[in-house]
Design a protein around this motif. Structure first.
Motif, PDB file in Angstrom:
ATOM      1  N   GLU A 227      46.911   8.709 -26.070  1.00 32.51           N
ATOM      2  CA  GLU A 227      48.297   9.836 -26.414  1.00 32.51           C
ATOM      3  C   GLU A 227      48.600  10.114 -25.647  1.00 32.51           C
ATOM      4  O   GLU A 227      48.548  11.005 -24.390  1.00 32.51           O
ATOM      5  CB  GLU A 227      47.699  10.923 -27.980  1.00 32.51           C
ATOM      6  CG  GLU A 227      49.324  11.888 -27.908  1.00 32.51           C
ATOM      7  CD  GLU A 227      48.593  13.372 -28.925  1.00 32.51           C
ATOM      8  OE1 GLU A 227      47.935  14.125 -27.897  1.00 32.51           O
ATOM      9  OE2 GLU A 227      49.678  13.552 -29.594  1.00 32.51           O
ATOM     10  N   LYS A 229      51.939  12.959 -23.381  1.00 31.86           N
ATOM     11  CA  LYS A 229      53.518  13.645 -23.828  1.00 31.86           C
ATOM     12  C   LYS A 229      53.759  13.595 -22.643  1.00 31.86           C
ATOM     13  O   LYS A 229      53.733  14.791 -21.809  1.00 31.86           O
ATOM     14  CB  LYS A 229      53.297  15.059 -24.905  1.00 31.86           C
ATOM     15  CG  LYS A 229      52.297  14.940 -25.980  1.00 31.86           C
ATOM     16  CD  LYS A 229      51.928  16.263 -26.653  1.00 31.86           C
ATOM     17  CE  LYS A 229      51.378  15.782 -27.758  1.00 31.86           C
ATOM     18  NZ  LYS A 229      50.543  17.214 -28.354  1.00 31.86           N
ATOM     19  N   GLU A 324      49.002   7.134 -33.558  1.00 28.71           N
ATOM     20  CA  GLU A 324      48.303   7.938 -33.843  1.00 28.71           C
ATOM     21  C   GLU A 324      47.542   7.017 -35.020  1.00 28.71           C
ATOM     22  O   GLU A 324      46.265   7.016 -34.822  1.00 28.71           O
ATOM     23  CB  GLU A 324      48.976   8.298 -35.285  1.00 28.71           C
ATOM     24  CG  GLU A 324      48.062  10.241 -35.465  1.00 28.71           C
ATOM     25  CD  GLU A 324      49.310  10.725 -36.452  1.00 28.71           C
ATOM     26  OE1 GLU A 324      48.619  11.355 -37.517  1.00 28.71           O
ATOM     27  OE2 GLU A 324      50.659  10.988 -35.660  1.00 28.71           O
ATOM     28  N   ILE A 327      45.328   4.784 -31.896  1.00 26.20           N
ATOM     29  CA  ILE A 327      44.390   6.092 -31.939  1.00 26.20           C
ATOM     30  C   ILE A 327      43.057   6.385 -32.674  1.00 26.20           C
ATOM     31  O   ILE A 327      41.768   6.699 -32.404  1.00 26.20           O
ATOM     32  CB  ILE A 327      44.944   7.513 -31.275  1.00 26.20           C
ATOM     33  CG1 ILE A 327      45.386   6.816 -29.710  1.00 26.20           C
ATOM     34  CG2 ILE A 327      44.217   8.479 -31.280  1.00 26.20           C
ATOM     35  CD1 ILE A 327      46.834   7.855 -29.550  1.00 26.20           C
ATOM     36  N   GLU A 328      43.231   6.254 -33.674  1.00 25.27           N
ATOM     37  CA  GLU A 328      42.420   6.916 -34.875  1.00 25.27           C
ATOM     38  C   GLU A 328      41.581   5.278 -34.862  1.00 25.27           C
ATOM     39  O   GLU A 328      39.759   5.606 -34.658  1.00 25.27           O
ATOM     40  CB  GLU A 328      42.661   6.899 -36.004  1.00 25.27           C
ATOM     41  CG  GLU A 328      42.017   7.786 -37.360  1.00 25.27           C
ATOM     42  CD  GLU A 328      42.280   8.359 -38.467  1.00 25.27           C
ATOM     43  OE1 GLU A 328      43.969   9.056 -38.638  1.00 25.27           O
ATOM     44  OE2 GLU A 328      42.269   7.854 -39.604  1.00 25.27           O
TER      45      GLU A 328
END
Ligand SMILES: *Cc1c(COP(=O)(O)O)cnc(C)c1O
Length: 423
Positions: A227, A229, A324, A327-328
């Motif tokens: 992730e 940002k 998301e 990444i999970e």
């Protein structure tokens, strides 16, 4: 979740995997007629099956339209790169206008250094991690020399502690504060290529900015893996290649991030070319440069559309799945791989493994092989496990969540066990 080192359990996890249908959307190489277990998505991602169609489109347009393809193909070439910015911005946590695709990674780092490394007599030092990826080291050394400075003085490396295999955030922060008002730039690989460590980019960025330095990130091993940002963390810039976790093809184009506070400035130091000037007036061929209002202002040449085509195909898949979900799955499949490694370690006594990747990690586990080294690696490769070897005794295992299965992890364990008993 309690894992089991059995085929049935691995297959059950695959059955529950929301990404299971994506495995079939990639080509796997074969060894002895069987699809390999592919652990090197951190080096070169597999080819998405849909990439061919995107490349063929460009070839056909070129064949049928020639120069007219710049403006009259379905996906016109003159602004083809703009199609990549929005999906890529989502991958790295940026605004669309902060992202551009151009050149290759080391080239872009050099170009970004022109803007973000402006040494003065007082403020000229750069903080990086020790043993950074070689290309980054060469880039930094040559940049420093290009400014007439001595790399031994201007480059400050943050070291790992004696006996430890990872960098401590507190040590990075301490170095930043120590260099203080001599610090011009912090430039670190956000995910280390060797041990797989993810740096605390938010904290480090803040600390660098607090002493008045610019902060940039090399995200070669970060993009499509963790992730990010970049906008919210307030980094000044970042660059990454696309052929690792982004599955765009060998040597393919790099992405750059430039924070919006640096955009739309005419006087910012920058090397410029005609693709960075306003597209509305570009073909008036005027002598003065009017920068694009977005990160495209750093573009020099008209883009290599044939390379951008497979990158766009890959980004379409990232857009469908989203970071998301990736990444999970990543956390679960890496957790399962770690479990399998420990199980095999327990079941055998000829070799022991030490996972040197710290808990702050993405897809990659770096495993130090005590006892059997290169011969075990060779056995794995001969038996359809594609991994890589880094001196002195490390194999890197990166099960890319897009296309690796839990069954791959189980089968890898069995091949590894046999290898330990055989070599
Ligand atoms: C892979 C990688 C590179 C490669 O650079 P290219 O210019 O694309 O050849 C550079 N830096 C890091 C940290 C890498 O992991």
């Amino acid at each position: 979740m309690k894992f089991e080192n059995t085929l049935g359990f691995a297959q059950k996890l695959d059955g529950q995997d929301p990404l299971r249908n994506y495995r079939n959307q990639f080509y796997f190489p074969k060894v002895d007629g069987k699809e390999v277990i592919y652990f090197t998505g951190n080096s070169l991602g597999l080819q998405p099956k849909r990439a061919q169609k995107f490349v063929d489109e460009v070839m056909t347009d070129w064949k049928e339209l020639a120069v007219e393809g710049h403006f009259h193909s379905d996906k016109p070439w003159w602004d083809y790169h703009e199609r990549l910015a929005a999906p890529l911005a989502k991958v790295v946590g940026a605004k669309t206008e902060e992202v551009s695709v151009m050149n290759t990674l080391t080239v872009n780092l050099h170009l970004l250094m022109v803007t973000f490394y402006r040494p003065t007599a007082k403020r000229y030092k750069i903080i990086c991690e020790e043993k950074a990826f070689p290309s980054d080291q060469y880039m930094l050394q040559s940049q420093v020399r290009n400014h007439g400075l001595d790399p031994d003085d201007a480059l400050v490396e943050v070291k790992k502690r004696e006996g430890e295999n990872f960098w401590r955030t507190e040590d990075v922060l301490q170095k930043i504060n120590e260099v203080g008002d001599e610090l011009a730039l912090v430039l670190i690989g956000g995910v280390n290529y060797y041990n797989g460590q993810v740096f605390d980019m938010e904290t480090i960025t803040q600390a660098g900015k607090a002493v008045g330095a610019n902060v940039g990130w090399d995200l070669a091993h970060g993009a499509g893996n963790i992730e990010l940002k970049l906008h919210d963390w307030d980094a000044d810039f970042a660059a990454w290649c696309s052929y690792k976790y982004m599955n765009s093809g060998p040597g393919n184009a790099s992405g750059v991030f430039i924070h919006e506070r640096h955009l739309n400035k005419k006087d910012i130091p920058r090397l410029e070319g005609w693709w960075g000037t306003k597209k509305e007036t570009r073909f008036l061929m005027k002598p003065e440069f009017e920068p694009m209002a977005n990160a495209d202002a750093w573009q020099l040449s008209n883009p290599p559309v044939l390379s951008l085509a497979p990158y766009l195909a890959s980004l379409e898949m990232f857009e469908e799945v989203g970071m998301e979900a990736l990444i999970e799955k990543r956390d679960r499949i890496v957790g399962y791989l770690e479990f399998v490694l420990h199980e095999i370690d327990k079941e055998t006594d000829k070799a022991t493994f030490e996972i040197i990747t710290p808990k702050d990690r993405g897809t990659q586990l770096s495993v130090f092989l005590h006892g059997q080294g290169k011969s075990l690696f060779d056995y794995l490769m001969k038996n359809g496990v594609i991994t890589d070897w880094r001196e002195p005794n490390v194999i890197r295992l990166a099960p890319a969540p897009f296309y690796c299965s839990y069954e791959d992890m189980y089968r890898f364990g069995q091949i590894l066990k046999k290898g330990i008993q055989t070599v």
